[in-house]
Design a protein around this motif. Structure first.
Motif, PDB file in Angstrom:
ATOM      1  N   CYS A  16       0.881  -1.161   0.000  1.00 25.34           N
ATOM      2  CA  CYS A  16       0.000   0.000   0.000  1.00 25.34           C
ATOM      3  C   CYS A  16       0.916   1.208   0.000  1.00 25.34           C
ATOM      4  CB  CYS A  16      -0.888   0.025   1.236  1.00 25.34           C
ATOM      5  SG  CYS A  16      -2.093  -1.291   1.298  1.00 25.34           S
ATOM      6  N   GLN A  17       0.603   2.190  -0.833  1.00 23.53           N
ATOM      7  CA  GLN A  17       1.498   3.330  -0.984  1.00 23.53           C
ATOM      8  C   GLN A  17       0.699   4.621  -1.047  1.00 23.53           C
ATOM      9  OE1 GLN A  17       3.694   4.124  -4.826  1.00 23.53           O
ATOM     10  NE2 GLN A  17       5.339   3.277  -3.551  1.00 23.53           N
ATOM     11  N   ILE A  18       1.286   5.661  -0.474  1.00 23.69           N
ATOM     12  CA  ILE A  18       0.648   6.977  -0.511  1.00 23.69           C
ATOM     13  C   ILE A  18       1.732   8.042  -0.575  1.00 23.69           C
ATOM     14  CG2 ILE A  18       0.542   7.264   1.986  1.00 23.69           C
ATOM     15  CD1 ILE A  18      -2.268   8.491   1.560  1.00 23.69           C
ATOM     16  N   GLU A  43      -4.048   7.799   4.257  1.00 24.92           N
ATOM     17  CA  GLU A  43      -5.221   8.570   3.854  1.00 24.92           C
ATOM     18  C   GLU A  43      -4.805   9.688   2.905  1.00 24.92           C
ATOM     19  OE1 GLU A  43      -8.920  10.754   6.148  1.00 24.92           O
ATOM     20  OE2 GLU A  43      -7.160  10.187   7.279  1.00 24.92           O
ATOM     21  N   ASP A  44      -5.569   9.856   1.832  1.00 24.59           N
ATOM     22  CA  ASP A  44      -5.405  10.999   0.942  1.00 24.59           C
ATOM     23  C   ASP A  44      -6.794  11.495   0.555  1.00 24.59           C
ATOM     24  OD1 ASP A  44      -6.335   9.310  -1.065  1.00 24.59           O
ATOM     25  OD2 ASP A  44      -4.404   9.121  -2.065  1.00 24.59           O
ATOM     26  N   ASP A  45      -6.878  12.283  -0.481  1.00 17.87           N
ATOM     27  CA  ASP A  45      -8.172  12.861  -0.874  1.00 17.87           C
ATOM     28  C   ASP A  45      -9.187  11.814  -1.306  1.00 17.87           C
ATOM     29  OD1 ASP A  45      -7.095  15.337  -0.374  1.00 17.87           O
ATOM     30  OD2 ASP A  45      -6.579  15.727  -2.464  1.00 17.87           O
ATOM     31  N   ASN A  46      -8.706  10.662  -1.809  1.00 17.39           N
ATOM     32  CA  ASN A  46      -9.613   9.674  -2.381  1.00 17.39           C
ATOM     33  C   ASN A  46      -9.734   8.384  -1.584  1.00 17.39           C
ATOM     34  OD1 ASN A  46     -10.021  11.335  -4.705  1.00 17.39           O
ATOM     35  ND2 ASN A  46      -8.027  10.685  -5.452  1.00 17.39           N
ATOM     36  N   THR A  47      -8.773   8.096  -0.727  1.00 13.92           N
ATOM     37  CA  THR A  47      -8.794   6.801  -0.041  1.00 13.92           C
ATOM     38  C   THR A  47      -8.490   6.942   1.441  1.00 13.92           C
ATOM     39  OG1 THR A  47      -6.456   6.421  -0.478  1.00 13.92           O
ATOM     40  CG2 THR A  47      -8.001   5.549  -2.099  1.00 13.92           C
ATOM     41  N   HIS A  48      -8.924   5.943   2.177  1.00 17.41           N
ATOM     42  CA  HIS A  48      -8.644   5.836   3.611  1.00 17.41           C
ATOM     43  C   HIS A  48      -8.435   4.343   3.887  1.00 17.41           C
ATOM     44  CE1 HIS A  48      -9.045   7.112   7.875  1.00 17.41           C
ATOM     45  NE2 HIS A  48      -9.354   5.832   8.001  1.00 17.41           N
TER      46      HIS A  48
END
Length: 68
Positions: A16-18, A43-48
């Motif tokens: 998993c990468q962010i 967590e980013d703008d589209n995913t958690h």
């Protein structure tokens, strides 16, 4: 601008990468062993995504190069 990339390698072989606005130093402070024992949240703008500690093989944090 994103300053670091956090990659969580899972025992299953998946990752998993962010990309993060945090500096590498700040990201490391937030991902101490004591803190990840409760799991890692990416967590980013589209995913958690919440990853339980038992699933984590290791966490890699890298600095992103400044954009020209």
């Amino acid at each position: 601008m994103n300053k670091s990339r956090i990659t969580v390698y899972l025992k299953s072989g998946n990752t998993c990468q962010i990309s993060s606005h945090s500096t590498v130093e700040s990201a490391r402070e937030g991902l101490t062993l004591e803190k990840i024992k409760h799991g890692v949240t990416l967590e980013d703008d589209n995913t958690h995504t919440v990853i339980p500690f038992e699933s984590i093989d290791f966490v890699f944090i890298e600095k992103l190069e400044d954009e020209a």
